[in-house]
Design an enzyme around this catalytic site. Structure first.
Site, PDB file in Angstrom:
ATOM      1  N   GLU A 268      48.239  49.898  45.960  1.00  0.00           N
ATOM      2  CA  GLU A 268      48.255  49.545  44.534  1.00  0.00           C
ATOM      3  C   GLU A 268      46.918  48.936  44.116  1.00  0.00           C
ATOM      4  O   GLU A 268      46.844  47.757  43.785  1.00  0.00           O
ATOM      5  CB  GLU A 268      49.416  48.586  44.248  1.00  0.00           C
ATOM      6  N   PRO A 269      45.881  49.747  44.096  1.00  0.00           N
ATOM      7  CA  PRO A 269      44.550  49.235  43.779  1.00  0.00           C
ATOM      8  C   PRO A 269      44.330  49.028  42.282  1.00  0.00           C
ATOM      9  O   PRO A 269      44.833  49.791  41.453  1.00  0.00           O
ATOM     10  CB  PRO A 269      43.629  50.346  44.292  1.00  0.00           C
ATOM     11  N   GLY A 270      43.601  47.972  41.967  1.00  0.00           N
ATOM     12  CA  GLY A 270      43.149  47.758  40.597  1.00  0.00           C
ATOM     13  C   GLY A 270      41.637  47.892  40.572  1.00  0.00           C
ATOM     14  O   GLY A 270      41.068  48.857  40.078  1.00  0.00           O
ATOM     15  N   ARG A 307      34.578  36.254  34.799  1.00  0.00           N
ATOM     16  CA  ARG A 307      34.499  36.387  36.267  1.00  0.00           C
ATOM     17  C   ARG A 307      33.319  35.653  36.909  1.00  0.00           C
ATOM     18  O   ARG A 307      33.486  35.040  37.968  1.00  0.00           O
ATOM     19  CB  ARG A 307      34.492  37.867  36.691  1.00  0.00           C
ATOM     20  N   CYS A 337      30.579  26.569  24.093  1.00  0.00           N
ATOM     21  CA  CYS A 337      30.206  25.186  24.372  1.00  0.00           C
ATOM     22  C   CYS A 337      30.766  24.738  25.719  1.00  0.00           C
ATOM     23  O   CYS A 337      31.662  23.891  25.802  1.00  0.00           O
ATOM     24  CB  CYS A 337      30.652  24.290  23.233  1.00  0.00           C
TER      25      CYS A 337
END
Ligand SMILES: *Cc1c(COP(=O)(O)O)cnc(C)c1O
Length: 410
Positions: A268-270, A307, A337
């Site tokens: 089940e790769p993303g 990320r 900010c």
């Protein structure tokens, strides 16, 4: 993505043209890359009965789900909303595996009633589910094999302190609950983390789950989860999917022979399917020279692209407005900010205010994690498919920010 005659192109279309057309900041996806990654993976496992379920949470746009459905993929969903999106994208309920963690029994039953496959990751839910459905709905069990894997602590899910899965040491208890409620276990699952480099780690996890699988006689599939690492920069090492395919397929086929049952191997790769297919483009608002640093301040921030800050992820960046020329050192930052730094001390061709900066590997967990922090609108998404650009999500507007606000009489 290629650099040709001073322009970065996605499937032949200049990226600067796309961003001028749809505005900045912008997410752009290349369907050809997604399809080629999917095909590469199925090819690597062509010696065994394999199924690839796309992990919807990486990039959840309906059009992306449809692309994978058209390729013959199934879907890995972690919320009822992802299940609904999957059904809307045309997936057969039986081609969706729902893998919730700390989700209520009510939501799990609701998904089960839609005909979707259910992956259970704790004993309490297993008991409640078994009490309610008995043998009428089969289940998959998420095992925690207790192996250390994954690029960093935040994305490692198989270790002893992880909240995910049912410990392999609890297998006798799982069996007791299953037998007492007359349940059928159709699958076993593990997912030990993201950014796993080492084929050995997968194989070690596989041994553990295959060993546990002997305890369950009615299995139809074993889901080995995901965690494949992709390249984030030139010369970066990625999971050797071909080597894994060869070794794991052989082991899996031998196992099926040994137990006399033809099982399906599931992944089940993303990230593997969509990371490299995505690009995030932002415009340079200011070049700011301080005593020690030259900052390029972009018209985006951690609200759109978290990320680098959340995972310390490295995302390669290039100046697509001026791809050739002398390079200088910049620290790329956002307009939020907070200290939202996309990259320190990057060598990039000289940036002028107004230039577009493009980040790579922006397909997985980028738009999906975007927020409205600082009351900013989320970017638009564009899909390049068969040589044409398509808007697949409108840029948010001010009204989107206020839509659910209730002005109380105060
Ligand atoms: C997030 C997740 C995946 C996908 O992981 P990648 O590293 O993006 O391939 C697969 N399975 C489950 C259960 C997940 O939670």
């Amino acid at each position: 993505m290629e650099l040709k005659r001073n322009q970065y192109l996605i499937d032949g279309i200049p990226v600067t043209k796309i961003v001028e057309k749809y505005g900045s900041p912008l997410y752009i996806y290349d369907s050809a890359k997604m399809v080629s990654q999917y095909k590469r993976m199925t090819k690597a496992f062509s010696n065994t009965k394999v199924r690839i379920n796309y992990a919807a949470k990486a990039l959840t746009n309906l059009n992306i789900l449809k692309i994978f459905r058209q390729q013959g993929a199934g879907l890995d969903a972690v919320s009822i909303q992802e299940v609904r999106l999957g059904l809307k994208a045309g997936f057969d309920p039986q081609d969706i595996i729902y893998t919730p963690n700390c989700v209520s029994i009510e939501e799990i039953c609701e998904v089960a009633d839609m005909g979707v496959r259910i992956n259970i990751d704790n004993i309490s839910i297993l008991e409640q589910f078994g009490h309610r459905y008995g043998s009428s709905i089969p289940v998959c069990i998420r095992i925690n094999p207790h192996i250390l894997a994954g690029g960093n602590q935040k994305i490692s899910t198989g270790h002893i302190d992880s909240k995910f899965g049912i410990s392999i040491y609890q297998t006798p208890l799982v069996k007791r609950v299953v037998e007492t409620n007359n349940m059928r276990v159709e699958g076993l699952h593990m997912h030990t983390g993201s950014d796993i480099l080492d084929v050995e780690v997968f194989l070690r996890g596989a041994e553990i789950i295959l060993d546990t699988a002997k305890e369950f006689e009615e299995l139809d599939y074993i889901d080995f989860g995901s965690g494949f690492k992709v390249a984030y920069k030139a010369d970066d090492i990625e999971t050797d999917i071909e080597a894994l395919g060869q070794q794991l397929s052989k082991r899996f086929n031998d196992y099926c022979k040994e137990v006399g049952r033809e099982l399906t191997l599931i992944f089940e790769p993303g990230k593997y399917l969509v990371s490299e297919a995505g690009f995030f483009v932002a415009r340079t608002n200011v070049i700011k020279q301080t005593t020690s640093t030259v900052f390029a301040g972009l018209d985006t921030g951690m609200n759109h692209f978290i990320r680098p800050m959340f995972y310390d992820a490295y995302h390669d960046a290039v100046n697509i407005s001026r791809p050739n020329g002398k390079t200088r050192i910049y620290t790329l930052v956002g307009y939020i900010c907070e200290t939202d730094t996309f990259g320190w001390n990057r060598k990039i061709t000289e940036i002028s205010e107004g230039d577009y900066i493009m980040f790579r590997n922006a397909g997985a967990y980028c738009f999906a994690m975007a927020s409205n922090y600082n009351s900013r609108c989320r970017p638009a998404e564009v899909l390049v498919h068969e040589g044409r650009d398509h808007l697949i999500r409108k840029r948010e507007e001010f009204d989107d920010l206020t839509r659910n606000i209730v002005e109380a009489e105060i």
